[in-house]
Design a protein around this motif. Structure first.
Motif, PDB file in Angstrom:
ATOM      1  N   MET A   1      -1.432   1.915  -8.100  1.00 39.19           N
ATOM      2  CA  MET A   1      -0.678   1.985  -7.058  1.00 39.19           C
ATOM      3  C   MET A   1      -1.588   2.443  -5.885  1.00 39.19           C
ATOM      4  N   LEU A   2      -2.667   3.315  -6.310  1.00 42.64           N
ATOM      5  CA  LEU A   2      -3.633   3.961  -5.240  1.00 42.64           C
ATOM      6  C   LEU A   2      -4.363   2.829  -4.567  1.00 42.64           C
ATOM      7  N   HIS A   3      -4.707   1.979  -5.592  1.00 40.81           N
ATOM      8  CA  HIS A   3      -5.476   0.500  -5.322  1.00 40.81           C
ATOM      9  C   HIS A   3      -4.632  -0.286  -3.933  1.00 40.81           C
ATOM     10  N   VAL A   4      -3.395  -0.481  -4.414  1.00 45.28           N
ATOM     11  CA  VAL A   4      -2.590  -1.099  -3.638  1.00 45.28           C
ATOM     12  C   VAL A   4      -2.669  -0.600  -2.192  1.00 45.28           C
ATOM     13  N   LEU A   5      -2.177   0.831  -2.300  1.00 41.79           N
ATOM     14  CA  LEU A   5      -1.898   1.793  -1.035  1.00 41.79           C
ATOM     15  C   LEU A   5      -3.249   1.597  -0.374  1.00 41.79           C
ATOM     16  N   LEU A   6      -4.347   1.806  -0.808  1.00 39.09           N
ATOM     17  CA  LEU A   6      -5.598   1.831  -0.087  1.00 39.09           C
ATOM     18  C   LEU A   6      -6.090   0.428   0.514  1.00 39.09           C
ATOM     19  N   LEU A   8      -3.797  -1.913   1.403  1.00 38.60           N
ATOM     20  CA  LEU A   8      -2.790  -2.109   2.283  1.00 38.60           C
ATOM     21  C   LEU A   8      -2.875  -1.037   3.433  1.00 38.60           C
ATOM     22  N   ARG A   9      -3.850  -0.246   3.704  1.00 39.52           N
ATOM     23  CA  ARG A   9      -4.038   0.774   4.491  1.00 39.52           C
ATOM     24  C   ARG A   9      -3.756   0.418   5.999  1.00 39.52           C
ATOM     25  N   PRO A  10      -4.053  -0.550   6.496  1.00 43.61           N
ATOM     26  CA  PRO A  10      -3.866  -1.274   7.817  1.00 43.61           C
ATOM     27  C   PRO A  10      -2.454  -1.486   7.910  1.00 43.61           C
ATOM     28  N   ALA A  11      -1.711  -2.009   7.252  1.00 42.76           N
ATOM     29  CA  ALA A  11      -0.139  -2.245   7.098  1.00 42.76           C
ATOM     30  C   ALA A  11       0.549  -0.967   7.189  1.00 42.76           C
ATOM     31  N   VAL A  12       0.067   0.002   6.184  1.00 44.43           N
ATOM     32  CA  VAL A  12       0.838   1.261   5.991  1.00 44.43           C
ATOM     33  C   VAL A  12       0.708   2.042   7.415  1.00 44.43           C
ATOM     34  N   LYS A  13      -0.462   1.870   7.790  1.00 41.41           N
ATOM     35  CA  LYS A  13      -0.771   2.821   9.140  1.00 41.41           C
ATOM     36  C   LYS A  13       0.111   2.085  10.409  1.00 41.41           C
ATOM     37  N   LYS A  14       0.363   0.873  10.164  1.00 43.29           N
ATOM     38  CA  LYS A  14       0.981   0.106  11.422  1.00 43.29           C
ATOM     39  C   LYS A  14       2.455   0.412  11.336  1.00 43.29           C
ATOM     40  N   TYR A  15       3.152   0.573   9.908  1.00 45.13           N
ATOM     41  CA  TYR A  15       4.394   0.883   9.715  1.00 45.13           C
ATOM     42  C   TYR A  15       4.758   2.143  10.008  1.00 45.13           C
ATOM     43  N   CYS A  16       3.747   3.446   9.962  1.00 42.07           N
ATOM     44  CA  CYS A  16       3.617   4.792  10.272  1.00 42.07           C
ATOM     45  C   CYS A  16       3.805   4.876  11.787  1.00 42.07           C
ATOM     46  N   SER A  17       3.026   3.988  12.515  1.00 38.98           N
ATOM     47  CA  SER A  17       2.958   4.040  13.963  1.00 38.98           C
ATOM     48  C   SER A  17       4.249   3.412  14.434  1.00 38.98           C
ATOM     49  N   ASP A  18       4.833   2.616  14.049  1.00 41.79           N
ATOM     50  CA  ASP A  18       6.140   1.775  14.256  1.00 41.79           C
ATOM     51  C   ASP A  18       7.256   2.758  14.025  1.00 41.79           C
ATOM     52  N   TYR A  19       7.250   3.743  13.123  1.00 41.42           N
ATOM     53  CA  TYR A  19       8.419   4.580  12.745  1.00 41.42           C
ATOM     54  C   TYR A  19       7.946   5.951  12.780  1.00 41.42           C
ATOM     55  N   GLU A  20       7.093   6.345  13.709  1.00 41.52           N
ATOM     56  CA  GLU A  20       6.461   7.653  13.670  1.00 41.52           C
ATOM     57  C   GLU A  20       7.650   8.718  14.093  1.00 41.52           C
ATOM     58  N   ASP A  21       8.584   8.264  14.728  1.00 43.99           N
ATOM     59  CA  ASP A  21       9.803   9.463  14.989  1.00 43.99           C
ATOM     60  C   ASP A  21      10.533   9.674  13.835  1.00 43.99           C
ATOM     61  N   LEU A  27       3.488  11.542   7.878  1.00 45.33           N
ATOM     62  CA  LEU A  27       2.418  10.564   8.391  1.00 45.33           C
ATOM     63  C   LEU A  27       1.351  11.095   7.566  1.00 45.33           C
ATOM     64  N   LEU A  28       0.372  10.063   7.015  1.00 43.53           N
ATOM     65  CA  LEU A  28      -0.806  10.201   6.329  1.00 43.53           C
ATOM     66  C   LEU A  28      -1.827  10.604   7.418  1.00 43.53           C
ATOM     67  N   SER A  29      -2.675  11.472   7.128  1.00 44.02           N
ATOM     68  CA  SER A  29      -3.697  11.868   8.128  1.00 44.02           C
ATOM     69  C   SER A  29      -4.999  11.313   7.601  1.00 44.02           C
ATOM     70  N   PHE A  30      -6.055  11.395   8.515  1.00 48.32           N
ATOM     71  CA  PHE A  30      -7.355  10.747   7.637  1.00 48.32           C
ATOM     72  C   PHE A  30      -7.719  11.753   6.523  1.00 48.32           C
ATOM     73  N   ALA A  31      -7.317  12.876   6.627  1.00 50.27           N
ATOM     74  CA  ALA A  31      -7.506  13.894   5.422  1.00 50.27           C
ATOM     75  C   ALA A  31      -6.565  13.437   4.096  1.00 50.27           C
ATOM     76  N   ASP A  32      -5.588  12.825   4.377  1.00 52.22           N
ATOM     77  CA  ASP A  32      -4.728  12.391   3.429  1.00 52.22           C
ATOM     78  C   ASP A  32      -5.426  11.246   2.679  1.00 52.22           C
ATOM     79  N   TRP A  33      -5.756  10.378   3.328  1.00 57.22           N
ATOM     80  CA  TRP A  33      -6.546   8.885   3.025  1.00 57.22           C
ATOM     81  C   TRP A  33      -7.612   9.164   2.209  1.00 57.22           C
TER      82      TRP A  33
END
Length: 94
Positions: A1-6, A8-21, A27-33
């Motif tokens: 799961m970590l391999h997949v998440l890492l 797909l990081r750009p897609a996850v970041k886009k999703y997070c920015s789209d649904y930030e509210d 939200l995952l911070s730089f330290a979380d990544w």
């Protein structure tokens, strides 16, 4: 799961920015990544050892050798990485 998440990081970041509210504090911070990469790298030898131990041809000798290698890996990583040392303490407490 970590391999997949890492991977797909750009897609996850886009999703997070789209649904930030809606996500607010989830939200995952730089330290979380960085922690996720550290955990993935730490677990890699355990993954390889598990795959190597599968099957009928594995002997007790090879299993004991693999366990020795993993114990050494654990000791080296916990000493050299404060984040992993913290995780070890949390596992002991739980």
């Amino acid at each position: 799961m970590l391999h997949v998440l890492l991977n797909l990081r750009p897609a996850v970041k886009k999703y997070c920015s789209d649904y930030e509210d809606e996500l607010e504090e989830d939200l995952l911070s730089f330290a979380d990544w960085k922690k996720l990469r550290t955990i993935r790298d730490f677990l890699a030898p355990f993954t390889r050892a598990t795959l190597a131990a599968e099957g009928d041809s594995t002997s007790i000798d090879s299993t004991l050798f693999t366990m020795d290698v993993l114990i050494k890996h654990l000791q080296n990583q916990v000493v050299s990485n404060p984040f992993l040392f913290f995780l070890k303490l949390r596992l002991i407490i739980i």
